[in-house]
Enzyme design. Structure first.
Site, PDB file in Angstrom:
ATOM      1  N   ASP A  34       0.864  -1.168   0.000  1.00  0.00           N
ATOM      2  CA  ASP A  34       0.000   0.000   0.000  1.00  0.00           C
ATOM      3  C   ASP A  34       0.912   1.233   0.000  1.00  0.00           C
ATOM      4  OD1 ASP A  34      -2.416   1.584   0.473  1.00  0.00           O
ATOM      5  OD2 ASP A  34      -1.612   1.829   2.497  1.00  0.00           O
ATOM      6  N   ASP A  36      -0.134   5.191   0.901  1.00  0.00           N
ATOM      7  CA  ASP A  36      -0.358   6.168   1.973  1.00  0.00           C
ATOM      8  C   ASP A  36      -0.586   5.465   3.307  1.00  0.00           C
ATOM      9  OD1 ASP A  36      -0.265   8.034  -0.101  1.00  0.00           O
ATOM     10  OD2 ASP A  36      -2.437   7.948  -0.401  1.00  0.00           O
ATOM     11  N   THR A  76      -2.643   1.097  -4.606  1.00  0.00           N
ATOM     12  CA  THR A  76      -3.177   2.161  -3.763  1.00  0.00           C
ATOM     13  C   THR A  76      -4.575   2.594  -4.191  1.00  0.00           C
ATOM     14  OG1 THR A  76      -2.817   4.460  -3.041  1.00  0.00           O
ATOM     15  CG2 THR A  76      -1.883   3.844  -5.168  1.00  0.00           C
TER      16      THR A  76
END
Length: 215
Positions: A34, A36, A76
């Site tokens: 991932d 963020d 993401t």
């Protein structure tokens, strides 16, 4: 006639970008990450490249994958685009900054996939439960096809259970949950990633994949 502009968008809400020119043999596992909250600090819909700050914990894991010859793939969700907070050009600038900061630390990503679809979006991006949006596995499966990956032996690291669910649904066997707790869900092992011992376990798992594929 002007040349057609080629962008990483494969459809209005899906970005698939191959980074760099590293060539991998088929049937390698990958390290899925991932973005963020995992690679960089999550500032709640990051939209300013100048504010991007890496989470140093992830650097040695990416370095281990690079050293082991394992592809590193970012997957993401980007619902901020669907919600109208920013557009794909802003995503490109922010993501470019993330990659630049990683490169400055001597570590590298090989592919980035992003999904902007969300039920609270507007226009063509207003799609509920899109197959590419985590917790659905579409981004992992698409990367698997494009890089001819061994998904079963791949690993995923994320800061939300949606990342773990996406990994399980894509056929992975285990993932590491940032600041989460260990658990077993339908045969999928969730490992916690909270301290240096947890990070050492992740790095050991990545290194083992490299050894398995050299034997």
């Amino acid at each position: 006639m002007a040349d057609k502009v080629v962008t990483p968008l494969t459809e209005p809400g899906v970005w698939v970008e191959r980074i760099g020119d590293r060539v991998f043999p088929e049937r390698l596992p990958a390290l899925f990450l991932d973005r963020d909250g995992t690679i960089n600090v999550d500032t709640d819909y990051p939209s300013d490249p100048a504010e991007i700050e890496l989470r140093p914990q992830m650097l040695p894991a990416i370095a281990a994958a690079n050293h082991a010859g394992i592809p590193v793939v970012v997957v993401t969700n980007q619902s901020g685009i669907a919600r109208g907070y920013f557009d794909w050009s802003v995503f490109a600038a922010v993501n470019g900054r993330v990659l630049e900061l990683l490169n400055d630390q001597g570590v590298f990503v090989d592919m980035v996939l992003a999904c902007a679809y969300h039920e609270a979006g507007v226009g063509p991006l207003a799609v509920a439960d899109h197959p590419m949006r985590k917790p659905n596995p579409g981004m992992l499966i698409e990367a698997g096809k494009r890089l001819a990956l061994d998904l079963r032996h791949s690993l995923i690291v994320g800061d939300k259970l949606a990342d773990m669910h996406a990994g399980r649904r894509a056929g992975l066997a285990q993932g590491w949950l940032v600041d989460g707790e260990a658990a077993i869900q339908r045969g999928f092992a969730i490992r916690r990633l909270q301290d240096d011992d947890d990070l050492a376990g992740l790095i050991t798992a990545i290194e083992a994949l490299g050894r398995d594929n050299r034997s």
